[in-house]
Design a protein around this motif. Structure first.
Motif, mmCIF file in Angstrom:
data_model
loop_
_atom_site.group_PDB
_atom_site.id
_atom_site.type_symbol
_atom_site.label_atom_id
_atom_site.label_comp_id
_atom_site.label_asym_id
_atom_site.label_seq_id
_atom_site.Cartn_x
_atom_site.Cartn_y
_atom_site.Cartn_z
ATOM 1 N N GLY A 107 -20.649 -25.338 -105.104
ATOM 2 C CA GLY A 107 -19.235 -25.177 -104.799
ATOM 3 C C GLY A 107 -18.856 -23.726 -104.588
ATOM 4 O O GLY A 107 -19.676 -22.811 -104.731
ATOM 5 N N VAL A 108 -17.585 -23.503 -104.284
ATOM 6 C CA VAL A 108 -17.136 -22.185 -103.851
ATOM 7 C C VAL A 108 -17.406 -21.088 -104.875
ATOM 8 O O VAL A 108 -17.699 -19.940 -104.511
ATOM 9 C CB VAL A 108 -15.628 -22.241 -103.492
ATOM 10 C CG1 VAL A 108 -14.780 -22.556 -104.715
ATOM 11 C CG2 VAL A 108 -15.170 -20.949 -102.835
ATOM 12 N N LYS A 114 -13.854 -30.212 -107.615
ATOM 13 C CA LYS A 114 -15.081 -30.079 -106.822
ATOM 14 C C LYS A 114 -15.575 -31.441 -106.362
ATOM 15 O O LYS A 114 -15.814 -32.329 -107.175
ATOM 16 C CB LYS A 114 -16.168 -29.395 -107.659
ATOM 17 C CG LYS A 114 -17.495 -29.216 -106.913
ATOM 18 C CD LYS A 114 -18.531 -28.538 -107.803
ATOM 19 C CE LYS A 114 -19.888 -28.484 -107.117
ATOM 20 N NZ LYS A 114 -20.912 -27.839 -107.973
ATOM 21 N N ASN A 131 -13.696 -28.005 -100.263
ATOM 22 C CA ASN A 131 -13.913 -27.546 -101.631
ATOM 23 C C ASN A 131 -13.009 -28.198 -102.662
ATOM 24 O O ASN A 131 -13.126 -27.885 -103.849
ATOM 25 C CB ASN A 131 -13.735 -26.020 -101.693
ATOM 26 C CG ASN A 131 -14.908 -25.265 -101.122
ATOM 27 O OD1 ASN A 131 -15.959 -25.164 -101.749
ATOM 28 N ND2 ASN A 131 -14.742 -24.747 -99.909
#
Length: 448
Positions: free
Chosen positions: A11-12, A4, A272
């Motif tokens: 984040g994702v 990350k 990402n």
């Protein structure tokens, strides 16, 4: 394992607090609404009724909302698991208009379904075509997707609708102020302020546009008269037709849309993963399947074909919020708005200076990310010629389109988009250079 990046706030796979989630989803919805004028123009041009126009807009929104959710899921064979929203696809507009002129909305719907199925088949075999898309070509695709946003962003930023029209000073001032607000919040905003850079910019942009007369009150009157809740239905909800003469055009357009989505998904990966080196072709293939399903669904429902949004992907990178849960929230809200004519009408009255400033803002991230990807590997003399040639002719199509007006008809589809032209040139030249390299390798070994 993805690393990350330090600059990401969400984040994702991170959870996002509910209030922040809704605010960020609204930002994405405004961008997803930026091309809703396309179904309005298309249906109006073929003489569609006011109800058909409203229904086409609403059904397009519903299809895009579902596509945004599908892209965020992680199912076997479906979904990239990234925040990569869908909007009404400008690259499909010309082909869709041709189909609508020839056979009305039924033919447009049938050809849209065909285009979606073509992309699904393409996506299923995409991982086997990975050798055609080395890192340098991947960066080229991302860069050219950003270049494709320039004409729309610049014309709206300058408030110019046709060639020769003078620059509107009031519109330019409003656009510049909107842009500077977003840049200022992103660069100097404290804490998590940059998450909401778009909302701050839009608030200032709407206010300035209203002051200088670029947001007529008549538009709000149309919003006021629209009902809160309505079921979008076309006059012939199950009418479909097909024409083989249009198949080649829609195949080309479908593959071009897949290439654009490929660039967007690569950018999602890069944003990402701080240790990103090369695209995950299987994951991107699943994302392309989701995109193809969304295009197919657009035709089934009766909306205009959708596409993944480069602007939304760049916004997520700029704001530092790439959580895929935002895809579920934005997609769900967009679907709900499709059943509310009043709210969908409100989204469609964004002043050109505001939309232009937003597009320029996100284009900065898209183009520079493409350059970073291209330059991430060492460029030898072969790669320099490949990328330089592809960029030269791709950009010439945007700068001097009149050079290509006499291209033979069977090659014309390659010259509909600078992204398509530059990508095809790069792929072909890379394969030719590989042949040259393989022939020189044995000689080098003998000399040693």
């Amino acid at each position: 394992m993805a690393a990350k990046p330090a600059g990401l706030i969400y984040g994702v796979d991170d959870r996002v607090p509910p209030v922040i989630l809704m605010l960020l989803a609204v930002q994405h919805i405004f961008l997803m609404s930026s091309t809703l004028v396309l179904p309005v123009v298309l249906v109006s041009e073929i003489g569609g009724s006011f109800n058909e126009v409203q229904a086409a807009v609403a059904l397009t929104m519903i299809a895009c909302g579902i596509g945004t959710i599908l892209q965020a899921v992680r199912l076997p064979g479906l979904g990239s698991g990234f925040l990569c929203p869908n909007l009404c696809g400008p690259n499909f507009f010309s082909a869709s208009m041709s189909a609508a002129w020839l056979g009305g909305l039924p033919l447009m719907r049938g050809m849209t379904i065909f285009a979606g199925l073509v992309e699904i088949v393409f996506a299923r075999f995409f991982h086997r075509l990975a050798f055609l898309f080395p890192t340098e070509v991947t960066g080229l695709v991302v860069f050219m997707v950003g270049v494709g946003l320039i004409p729309v962003g610049a014309s709206q930023f300058l408030h110019i609708n046709f060639v020769g029209e003078p620059i509107d000073i009031n519109g330019l001032g409003a656009a510049a102020a909107t842009f500077l607000i977003m840049v200022g919040v992103t660069v100097w905003g404290g804490g998590n302020a940059r998450l909401y850079a778009l909302l701050f910019g839009m608030a200032g942009g709407y206010a300035l546009s209203a002051v200088v007369g670029l947001l007529p009150m008549a538009q709000f009157a149309q919003v006021a008269t629209a009902p809160w809740i309505g079921l979008p239905l076309l006059d012939q909800p199950f009418a479909f037709s097909f024409d083989w003469s249009l198949a080649p055009v829609f195949i080309i357009v479908s593959i071009c849309g897949a290439l654009k989505s490929y660039g967007n998904l690569v950018l999602c990966e890069k944003v990402n993963d701080d240790a990103w080196t090369a695209p995950d072709q299987r994951r991107i293939g699943r994302g392309l399947v989701a995109d193809g399903v969304c295009v197919t669904l657009s035709g089934v429902l009766g909306g205009v074909a959708s596409d993944t949004s480069a602007s939304n992907v760049s916004l997520s990178a700029a704001s530092g919020a790439t959580a895929r849960v935002l895809g579920f929230a934005a997609g769900g809200l967009f679907i709900l708005l499709g059943f509310s004519p009043k709210l969908s009408a409100l989204l469609s009255i964004m002043p050109p200076p505001v939309s232009g400033a937003i597009v320029v803002f996100v284009t900065c991230f898209m183009m520079l990310s493409g350059l970073q990807i291209m330059l991430s590997s060492k460029l030898d003399i072969r790669k320099t010629f490949v990328l330089g040639t592809a960029l030269c002719f791709g950009l010439s199509l945007d700068m001097l389109p009149q050079l290509y007006v006499s291209v033979t008809p069977w090659l014309r589809p390659l010259f509909q988009s600078s992204l398509t032209l530059s990508t095809v040139i790069a792929v072909v030249l890379f394969q030719l250079m590989r042949i040259g390299a393989s022939r020189q390798q044995p000689a080098a070994e003998v000399s040693e």
